[in-house]
Each structure stands twice: as structure tokens, then as C-alpha cells.
Enzyme design. Structure first.
Site, PDB file in Angstrom:
ATOM      1  N   ARG A 207     102.255  44.500 135.036  1.00 37.18           N
ATOM      2  CA  ARG A 207     101.712  43.137 135.012  1.00 37.18           C
ATOM      3  C   ARG A 207     101.779  42.535 133.602  1.00 37.18           C
ATOM      4  O   ARG A 207     101.798  41.321 133.448  1.00 37.18           O
ATOM      5  CB  ARG A 207     100.289  43.155 135.549  1.00 37.18           C
TER       6      ARG A 207
ATOM      7  N   LYS B  54     100.349  59.558 133.931  1.00 41.19           N
ATOM      8  CA  LYS B  54     100.326  59.847 135.367  1.00 41.19           C
ATOM      9  C   LYS B  54     100.350  61.356 135.595  1.00 41.19           C
ATOM     10  O   LYS B  54     100.892  62.111 134.776  1.00 41.19           O
ATOM     11  CB  LYS B  54     101.571  59.266 136.052  1.00 41.19           C
TER      12      LYS B  54
END
Length: 499
Positions: A347, A273
Site C-alpha cells: 500500500r 514473514k
């Protein structure tokens, strides 16, 4: 410091405290004292409302004005908080407005010890809202501060004559305390909340509240085939954990499974990120925090429903052992996932936990996750999304959130988005080939791990879990405890339906 609450029916004008909180509505002819405020208002010559108007008060929701009482009432300070326009046709002000008003007032009263809250509390529901707002508004996370700080209010008296006020306030106190636990977990520095630390806190909660607990460490996860947790956690020096909590009630006929994403820090892994997006990634375990907090509250309230909770805990870090884009993971149960982006890690750990949760044969599975940045694009920072494989289930969860005073919005799971998750080498890819509808695509991914006939809902709380802006109402800067109240209310509604 925790805030204690009690209920009294005496006049707020005579109660001994450091401050008394009253509410005012905006009206065509000036400020109108709300229910609970009339005796305090009339104690001032000409009415307190007139003095507040001279100070520029308008009665807008959450507007706070503080005035010295000069002996007009027992408390030396009166805090007037706006409640907006008076409800039409004699209706009561909403519980949410009362809770936000109490929170705003209590935030302004840091440094005071004893506070009387005389906001509208004609019913048990409104008394509970005042109590909830007071506790949440008093919240402060001072673990890392040095030197003197203003202590939050330690004692609150809610003024109410409702017959069920004491019971309602007691429940509100339990739920608000659980929300504060979730806030503490989210606000804790990631160096102090590695996966093993989080699992240890869950173990302490289980001991204190009579929950059964099982913790799978990295060895047990590898042996059990939990490829999502192992893959995501392998780049960190602090290995992953899967925590299973269980609460049972002798009269329960319904089982609810709760699954929470517990990324104690998310750097993005090798798909790193940017630094600005990483600053608040200590909050990426907000879903697991909400599940743990809700389990504690459900146990303390003795809700007649069976609940199992899963905390999928890992740390997503870049290193020589980290998973790589194009790696293929085998999720618990056997389905394979091609990892195209290591920053879509939540996820993966949730898939493991969702498959495992189905082995408990629950009547409903609800997962909670700070899953996608796309959630903020779609719904902003205060509203979380609810998706489900059954419209009635989705509506039931949204209704529970609304009843609990949390903002949720129903969202679809469009079938056409599944094709974008196709992989050329595995059963499914962890991200879609196009950027549009990212929040929905993540929900579609999770749905792939839910067996036919199993009722399931997914809550994406990415924005609401962490307030990067200024405090408002009973919501502080930082961790909010989002979805905790919704999960408790959902458990209670399931218990009521089973009666």
C-alpha cells in the site's frame, strides 16, 4: 513455445491432426454430444458417447477422457471433455465452460503437436472462448527445467462456421498471449526479476508495441519525493523503480489509468514473514504484471482509448538499511504515513503511484495489487475483490471481469474503518489497530490518496494471482495472470461508452 491458432469450418472428422477435442453433456439417458461433436460421435460404431460411458465418463465439467480413434476419424486420438448438463431451451453453453473445457483438454495433450478443437463454437464468442482456453491450457513455464519435458501443443485449429469467428479468435489469441506474459513474470525466480530487471522487460514491451515509457530510478524517486517506494526499497541491494507506460489512440476521448503493485519479492522486511508465507512471495508483483500485460494487449488490439500504466516496483528485504516499524514516510504529494508493520508495504508503493497517476487527469483509475492475505480469508483463491469510491464504477469493473471470464466480487469500503488507521504522529498509519476487515482496511488506506472527484477502483488479487493448488481448467499451477483480461475488457468497455 507459443501456440498458434487458426479457424476452419471443415468437419473435425476429416481434419489432419494428432488429436481432436470434442465436448459432451451429461444427460438423463447418458452422454449427449455437444455442438461440434456430432460428426465425430457418429463416426464410431454405436456412437462415441456409448463407449465413453463404458469408460465411466459422466460429462461433468472439465472431465477428460482420451480414446484411440482406430481410423474412425482422421486424428488418431479423440479427447472428450465434459461440459456439464446441456443448457435448457436450446440456449448455448456458457463461454466460460467452453474455455475451461478447452484448457483441461489441452493440458492433457502435452506432447502432441497439432490439435483440432471442435467444442461448441456456433458464435464468435464461443469460438474465442475455445481459443482462449486452448492457449491458456497449453501454457507451460519451463525456463528452469533440465532434461526432456513434454512440449505444449504448438498448433490449434478451432472448428467454427461463425462469420466472425476468425476476428474473435484473433482477439482471444492476443489477450491469451498477454496473460501468458503475466504468468511468465510471476513465475520467474525473484533473483532473475529484480526491480531493474522488471523495468527492463517493460522497456522491451514498450519498444515492441509502440508504447511510450519513462523509468524513474532510485535517484529520481528520491528527488521527486516518492517516499513510499524509497522507504520500502531501501532494505534491498536492488533499488526500486517507478515505470510509466503510455498508450494513445487518435480517436480516443477517454483516459484510463492502471496502477500495479510490483513487489518482486516480499520477505516482509523487518516484520519478517514466516518461511511458509514467504515461499510464494515472488508472486507479489502480480498486479504490475497484469498491468504490463494488459497494456501490451490494448496496444496490439488498438483499442480506441488512452491508457497510462504505472508499475510500482520494489523489493522488500530486511537489512541494516531497511525501514523500521515506527518510521514515518512522506508519500509523493506530501501526505505522511507511520509504518507500524513493514510487511504492509504494498500500500505504500501504491500510494506513491496512485498520487502520480492522478496528474494524468484520467477519467478512471484502477489499481491492481496482491495486497492482503485477508483477501484469501474473505474470498478464497479464485475470486478477487473489487472496491471503489463510486458504486457505479465498482459495478462497471465487476461487469468487465464477468464478461472477461474472471471471477470478481464487489466489496465495500466502510467509513468506520478509517479511524483504525489513525496515527499519533503522522497523517495515517499503514495498518489498522484491529485485525478484522484487513482487506477492506487496506482499501480504505488507498482511498486516502485519491482526491475528491476522481473515480477509482481497487482490485485485490492476492489469492487468484498465484495458484498453489493443482491445475484446473486453463489455470496452471503457479502464476495465473489474474486481472489481465479484466483490464483489457474494461478498456474496451470504456471505448464503447465513449462512442
Amino acid at each position: 513455445m507459443s501456440t498458434s491458432l487458426e479457424v476452419k469450418s471443415e468437419s473435425p472428422r476429416s481434419l489432419d491432426a494428432d488429436a481432436v477435442v470434442v465436448g459432451y453433456h451429461s444427460g438423463d439417458d447418458g452422454l449427449v454430444p455437444a455442438s461440434g461433436a456430432s460428426e465425430v460421435d457418429s463416426a464410431f460404431s454405436g456412437g462415441l458417447g456409448s463407449a465413453l460411458a463404458l469408460l465411466g465418463a459422466t460429462g461433468a465439467v472439465e472431465e477428460v477422457r482420451t480414446v484411440p480413434s482406430l481410423g474412425a476419424v482422421a486424428a488418431p486420438v479423440v479427447v472428450a471433455v465434459g461440459l456439464g448438463p446441456a443448457p435448457a431451451d436450446g440456449a448455448s453453453v456458457s463461454a466460460d465452460v467452453v474455455a475451461r473445457a478447452a484448457g483441461a483438454a489441452l493440458r492433457a495433450l502435452r506432447g502432441k503437436s497439432r490439435v483440432v478443437v471442435a467444442l461448441p463454437a456456433d458464435t464468435g464468442e464461443l469460438a474465442a472462448a475455445a481459443a482462449l482456453g486452448a492457449v491458456l491450457g497449453s501454457y507451460s513455464f519451463d525456463r528452469y527445467r533440465t532434461g526432456s519435458t513434454k512440449e505444449p501443443v504448438s498448433s490449434v485449429t478451432v472448428v467454427s462456421g461463425a462469420a466472425d469467428a476468425a476476428e474473435a479468435v484473433q482477439r482471444a489469441t492476443v489477450v491469451a498471449s498477454a496473460v501468458c506474459l503475466a504468468r511468465d513474470l510471476v513465475n520467474t525466480a525473484p533473483a532473475d526479476l529484480r526491480p531493474a530487471d522488471f523495468a527492463g522487460i517493460a522497456e522491451q514491451v514498450s519498444r515492441d508495441h509502440g508504447l511510450d515509457i519513462t523509468i524513474l530510478d532510485e535517484k529520481a524517486l528520491a528527488e521527486g519525493g516518492y517516499g513510499g517506494l524509497i522507504g520500502v526499497g531501501q532494505g534491498s541491494s536492488s533499488p526500486p523503480r517507478l515505470v510509466r507506460l503510455s498508450y494513445s489512440h487518435p480517436e480516443a476521448t477517454t483516459t484510463l489509468a492502471l496502477v500495479g503493485k510490483g513487489m518482486t519479492f516480499d520477505s516482509g522486511g523487518l516484520s519478517l514473514k514466516p518461511s511458509s508465507a514467504m515461499e510464494w512471495m515472488k508472486s507479489d508483483m502480480g498486479g504490475a504484471a497484469a498491468v504490463l500485460a494488459a497494456m501490451r494487449a490494448i496496444a496490439e488490439l488498438r483499442v480506441p482509448v488512452n491508457v497510462v500504466g504505472y508499475l510500482a516496483i520494489a523489493e522488500n528485504m530486511p537489512s541494516g538499511t531497511a525501514q523500521r516499524p515506527s518510521d514515518v514516510l512522506r508519500i509523493y504529494g506530501g501526505k505522511t504515513v507511520e509504518v507500524l508493520n513493514t510487511d504492509a508495504e504494498g500500500r505504500l508503493v501504491m500510494a506513491d503511484a496512485l498520487v502520480r497517476a492522478q496528474e494524468d487527469n484520467p477519467d478512471l483509475i484502477v489499481d491492481v495489487a496482491t495486497l492482503t492475505g485477508a483477501q484469501l480469508v474473505a474470498l478464497g483463491t479464485r475470486v478477487f475483490a473489487v472496491m471503489a469510491n463510486d458504486d457505479a464504477v465498482r459495478d462497471q469493473v465487476v461487469a468487465a471481469a464477468t464478461s472477461a471470464g474472471e471471477a470478481a466480487w464487489p466489496m465495500p469500503l466502510p467509513e468506520e474503518l478509517r479511524k483504525g488507521l489513525d496515527s499519533s504522529v503522522a497523517d495515517i498509519a499503514n495498518v489498522a489497530g484491529e485485525r478484522w476487515g484487513g482487506m477492506l482496511s487496506a482499501g480504505v488506506f488507498l482511498k486516502e490518496f485519491i482526491a475528491d472527484g476522481v473515480k477509482w477502483a481497487h482490485l485485490d488479487i492476492a489469492g487468484p494471482a498465484f495458484n498453489q493448488g493443482e491445475p484446473h481448467g486453463y489455470t496452471p499451477k503457479g502464476g495465473t495472470g489474474a486481472a489481465t483480461r479484466t483490464l483489457v475488457r474494461l478498456a474496451e468497455s470504456l471505448a464503447q461508452r465513449a462512442e
